[in-house]
Design a protein around this motif. Structure first.
Motif, PDB file in Angstrom:
ATOM      1  N   TYR A  33       0.853  -1.180   0.000  1.00  0.00           N
ATOM      2  CA  TYR A  33       0.000   0.000   0.000  1.00  0.00           C
ATOM      3  C   TYR A  33       0.891   1.232   0.000  1.00  0.00           C
ATOM      4  O   TYR A  33       2.083   1.142   0.287  1.00  0.00           O
ATOM      5  CB  TYR A  33      -0.959   0.048   1.201  1.00  0.00           C
ATOM      6  N   ALA A  34       0.319   2.359  -0.348  1.00  0.00           N
ATOM      7  CA  ALA A  34       0.989   3.648  -0.234  1.00  0.00           C
ATOM      8  C   ALA A  34       0.777   4.144   1.190  1.00  0.00           C
ATOM      9  O   ALA A  34      -0.297   3.938   1.763  1.00  0.00           O
ATOM     10  CB  ALA A  34       0.407   4.628  -1.241  1.00  0.00           C
ATOM     11  N   ASP A  36       0.787   7.308   3.868  1.00  0.00           N
ATOM     12  CA  ASP A  36       0.767   8.724   4.205  1.00  0.00           C
ATOM     13  C   ASP A  36       1.043   8.811   5.695  1.00  0.00           C
ATOM     14  O   ASP A  36       0.203   8.421   6.512  1.00  0.00           O
ATOM     15  CB  ASP A  36      -0.601   9.320   3.863  1.00  0.00           C
ATOM     16  N   VAL A  48       4.214  10.612   0.070  1.00  0.00           N
ATOM     17  CA  VAL A  48       3.430   9.389   0.217  1.00  0.00           C
ATOM     18  C   VAL A  48       4.378   8.274  -0.204  1.00  0.00           C
ATOM     19  O   VAL A  48       4.858   8.257  -1.342  1.00  0.00           O
ATOM     20  CB  VAL A  48       2.159   9.388  -0.656  1.00  0.00           C
ATOM     21  N   GLY A  50       6.002   4.498  -0.957  1.00  0.00           N
ATOM     22  CA  GLY A  50       5.847   3.130  -1.427  1.00  0.00           C
ATOM     23  C   GLY A  50       7.044   2.359  -0.918  1.00  0.00           C
ATOM     24  O   GLY A  50       8.174   2.579  -1.367  1.00  0.00           O
ATOM     25  N   ASN A 104       8.997   8.042  -3.082  1.00  0.00           N
ATOM     26  CA  ASN A 104       7.904   8.996  -2.960  1.00  0.00           C
ATOM     27  C   ASN A 104       6.942   8.784  -4.128  1.00  0.00           C
ATOM     28  O   ASN A 104       7.234   9.166  -5.258  1.00  0.00           O
ATOM     29  CB  ASN A 104       8.456  10.419  -2.951  1.00  0.00           C
ATOM     30  N   LEU A 105       5.799   8.182  -3.844  1.00  0.00           N
ATOM     31  CA  LEU A 105       4.826   7.887  -4.892  1.00  0.00           C
ATOM     32  C   LEU A 105       4.134   9.134  -5.431  1.00  0.00           C
ATOM     33  O   LEU A 105       3.487   9.077  -6.470  1.00  0.00           O
ATOM     34  CB  LEU A 105       3.797   6.874  -4.395  1.00  0.00           C
ATOM     35  N   ARG A 106       4.286  10.269  -4.771  1.00  0.00           N
ATOM     36  CA  ARG A 106       3.751  11.518  -5.332  1.00  0.00           C
ATOM     37  C   ARG A 106       4.504  11.910  -6.608  1.00  0.00           C
ATOM     38  O   ARG A 106       4.031  12.732  -7.379  1.00  0.00           O
ATOM     39  CB  ARG A 106       3.832  12.655  -4.322  1.00  0.00           C
ATOM     40  N   THR A 112      -1.369   6.550  -9.546  1.00  0.00           N
ATOM     41  CA  THR A 112      -0.589   5.445  -8.963  1.00  0.00           C
ATOM     42  C   THR A 112      -0.963   5.207  -7.506  1.00  0.00           C
ATOM     43  O   THR A 112      -1.184   4.070  -7.088  1.00  0.00           O
ATOM     44  CB  THR A 112       0.927   5.710  -9.095  1.00  0.00           C
ATOM     45  N   ILE A 113      -1.042   6.261  -6.724  1.00  0.00           N
ATOM     46  CA  ILE A 113      -1.360   6.122  -5.298  1.00  0.00           C
ATOM     47  C   ILE A 113      -2.737   5.493  -5.131  1.00  0.00           C
ATOM     48  O   ILE A 113      -2.920   4.570  -4.333  1.00  0.00           O
ATOM     49  CB  ILE A 113      -1.275   7.483  -4.581  1.00  0.00           C
ATOM     50  N   GLU A 114      -3.698   5.948  -5.904  1.00  0.00           N
ATOM     51  CA  GLU A 114      -5.052   5.401  -5.815  1.00  0.00           C
ATOM     52  C   GLU A 114      -5.079   3.936  -6.241  1.00  0.00           C
ATOM     53  O   GLU A 114      -5.794   3.121  -5.647  1.00  0.00           O
ATOM     54  CB  GLU A 114      -6.003   6.220  -6.685  1.00  0.00           C
ATOM     55  N   LEU A 118      -4.172   3.680  -0.473  1.00  0.00           N
ATOM     56  CA  LEU A 118      -3.539   4.561   0.508  1.00  0.00           C
ATOM     57  C   LEU A 118      -3.901   4.169   1.931  1.00  0.00           C
ATOM     58  O   LEU A 118      -5.073   3.954   2.242  1.00  0.00           O
ATOM     59  CB  LEU A 118      -3.975   6.009   0.237  1.00  0.00           C
TER      60      LEU A 118
END
Length: 131
Positions: A33-34, A36, A48, A50, A104-106, A112-114, A118
């Motif tokens: 999961y990502a 936060d 965020v 990974g 950093n998945l941002r 990608t994060i979705e 999350l």
């Protein structure tokens, strides 16, 4: 699990780069999961994460392209691009956990994060997931 929301496929490798393109990554495996996190540094950086094994993540940049920052118990080194300032990844500098790493998945493509899903982690107080 509440908040996880991972229902989409994620194209592998997951790629991302800083704003100027001097630092990029490829994550060969999908993170569970990502994350936060609200700890003092993650909330200031707006990252965020990974998480993965360092052997499954390739960081591409010229020597000296990142600025490394370690603080507190000095277990992690956060890396940011020296040119544009984007925080790209962290890597364990602890002998107890030498293979830990996160990107950093941002900095990955939108969605990608979705697609990964999350989770919210309370790194400020309880050191547990809060979703």
């Amino acid at each position: 699990m509440a908040g996880q929301g991972a229902s989409q496929d994620v194209a592998l490798p997951i790629t991302g780069s800083c704003h100027c393109g001097a630092v990029s990554y490829q994550m060969k495996t999908r993170p569970r999961y990502a994350v936060d996190c609200n700890c003092s540094i993650c909330r200031r950086l707006g990252t965020v994460w990974g998480h993965g094994d360092a052997a499954d993540i390739d960081i591409s940049c010229a020597p000296g392209a990142t600025l490394s920052y370690a603080w507190g118990d000095r277990q992690l080194a956060f890396h940011s691009c020296r040119t544009c300032g984007c925080t790209t990844h962290w890597q364990s500098i602890s002998e107890k956990a030498p293979g830990r790493m996160a990107v950093n998945l941002r900095l990955a493509p939108p969605g990608t994060i979705e697609a990964v899903g999350l989770r919210h982690f309370d790194g400020a107080e309880t050191w547990t997931f809060v979703d």
